[in-house]
Design an enzyme around this catalytic site. Structure first.
Site, PDB file in Angstrom:
ATOM      1  N   VAL A   1       0.841  -1.205   0.000  1.00 38.13           N
ATOM      2  CA  VAL A   1       0.000   0.000   0.000  1.00 38.13           C
ATOM      3  C   VAL A   1       0.880   1.262   0.000  1.00 38.13           C
ATOM      4  O   VAL A   1       0.862   2.037   0.951  1.00 38.13           O
ATOM      5  CB  VAL A   1      -0.977   0.020   1.203  1.00 38.13           C
ATOM      6  CG1 VAL A   1      -2.077  -0.998   1.018  1.00 38.13           C
ATOM      7  CG2 VAL A   1      -0.258  -0.263   2.527  1.00 38.13           C
ATOM      8  N   PRO A   2       1.636   1.484  -1.083  1.00 39.69           N
ATOM      9  CA  PRO A   2       2.478   2.676  -1.132  1.00 39.69           C
ATOM     10  C   PRO A   2       1.608   3.931  -1.085  1.00 39.69           C
ATOM     11  O   PRO A   2       0.518   3.939  -1.675  1.00 39.69           O
ATOM     12  CB  PRO A   2       3.197   2.557  -2.487  1.00 39.69           C
ATOM     13  CG  PRO A   2       2.334   1.654  -3.310  1.00 39.69           C
ATOM     14  CD  PRO A   2       1.680   0.719  -2.341  1.00 39.69           C
ATOM     15  N   HIS A   3       2.069   4.950  -0.385  1.00 46.04           N
ATOM     16  CA  HIS A   3       1.227   6.141  -0.244  1.00 46.04           C
ATOM     17  C   HIS A   3       2.044   7.341   0.179  1.00 46.04           C
ATOM     18  O   HIS A   3       3.168   7.193   0.666  1.00 46.04           O
ATOM     19  CB  HIS A   3       0.143   5.886   0.807  1.00 46.04           C
ATOM     20  CG  HIS A   3       0.701   5.559   2.157  1.00 46.04           C
ATOM     21  ND1 HIS A   3       1.035   4.279   2.513  1.00 46.04           N
ATOM     22  CD2 HIS A   3       1.031   6.330   3.215  1.00 46.04           C
ATOM     23  CE1 HIS A   3       1.527   4.287   3.733  1.00 46.04           C
ATOM     24  NE2 HIS A   3       1.539   5.532   4.192  1.00 46.04           N
ATOM     25  N   THR A   4       1.453   8.487   0.029  1.00 45.83           N
ATOM     26  CA  THR A   4       2.038   9.702   0.587  1.00 45.83           C
ATOM     27  C   THR A   4       0.954  10.762   0.680  1.00 45.83           C
ATOM     28  O   THR A   4      -0.121  10.618   0.116  1.00 45.83           O
ATOM     29  CB  THR A   4       3.192  10.241  -0.280  1.00 45.83           C
ATOM     30  OG1 THR A   4       3.861  11.294   0.444  1.00 45.83           O
ATOM     31  CG2 THR A   4       2.695  10.826  -1.601  1.00 45.83           C
TER      32      THR A   4
END
Lengths: 158, 106
Positions: A67-70
């Site tokens: 769940v890559p996020h920023t």
């Protein structure tokens, strides 16, 4: 928060071509740019921000999911996409397994609760083995859209 | 030895709540203990060793969580888990720095 409230359907990728981690993040971000969900001029900064987060610890949470996020101030509301990689991508996951399924989230900095609600839904639905394995086997964008819609209608329970 | 049960409350210190990274850190820490570890928010109890389950709590900053550890190392486990819940998210600063100006508003 239902998938329909934050997943940009036009950005979904079912045959990711990337093999490396940065490449995969860039491919997912590009999908969101192509779908008009992210501003092209912000692309490099967003990719960098996602990678900075990954360096603090992989969002590869195991079971072939990441769940890559920023947060990024160029978005006014949370946007997300789904990516499926048939071959799997080395994402330095907790369990060391390659990642076949990505949920990427880009959130406005001032809405942390939306981000939590979106993650809550992703995590809740991914606990269902059927949902998870069907998504990984999705062959077309329509397959993914259908699965997300069924999940939103609670077809997979909780 | 009869496994002991330790129950301790903790308040989420992370400014952004128990989002993905704190949830991952919590589960990784929980997995180091032999004791079973449950995290309870309101009336929902989840396995502290499961990243996905911890994320489903969507625990916001200031939320009160109950940590229930059962087993031989329950005391150490509960203390460690409470400690991580009550630690500010170390990644928040890096994230704000990666975003543009305005990202660091209170």
């Amino acid at each position: 928060m239902k998938f329909s409230e934050f997943i940009s359907l036009k950005s979904i990728k079912v045959n990711m071509v990337s093999e490396g981690k940065t490449e995969a993040v860039a491919e997912l971000v590009q999908g969101l740019v192509d779908a008009g969900s992210l501003d092209d001029s912000q692309k490099d900064g967003i990719i960098q921000a996602v990678m900075n987060r990954e360096e603090l610890g992989s969002t590869g949470i195991g079971r072939g999911v990441a769940v890559p996020h920023t947060k990024h101030s160029s978005v006014k509301e949370i946007v997300g996409t789904v990516g499926v990689s048939k071959g799997g991508i080395d994402f330095r996951s907790l369990d060391g397994d390659k990642v076949n399924l990505f949920f990427m989230l880009i959130s406005p900095p001032d809405r942390p609760s939306d981000h939590l609600r979106a993650l809550e839904n992703i995590a809740k639905q991914l606990q269902n083995e059927t949902f998870c394995s069907f998504l990984k086997q999705a062959k077309t964008v329509e397959d993914v859209v259908q699965l997300l819609s069924e999940a939103d209608e609670n077809h997979f329970g909780s | 030895m009869v496994p002991s049960e330790i129950r301790q409350t903790a308040v989420v210190a992370s400014k952004n709540g128990l989002h993905a990274r704190p949830a991952i850190q919590l589960a990784e820490l929980a997995q180091r203990f032999a004791s079973s570890i449950q995290i309870v928010k309101d009336d929902i109890a989840v396995d502290g060793k499961s990243v996905l389950q911890v994320m489903t709590l969507a625990a916001e900053n200031g939320a009160s969580l109950l940590v229930v550890a059962k087993g031989a190392d329950a005391q150490d486990a509960a203390s460690a888990i409470v400690g991580i819940i009550e630690t500010e998210d170390s990644s928040a600063g890096a994230e704000a720095g990666a975003s543009e100006a305005g990202a660091s508003g209170a």
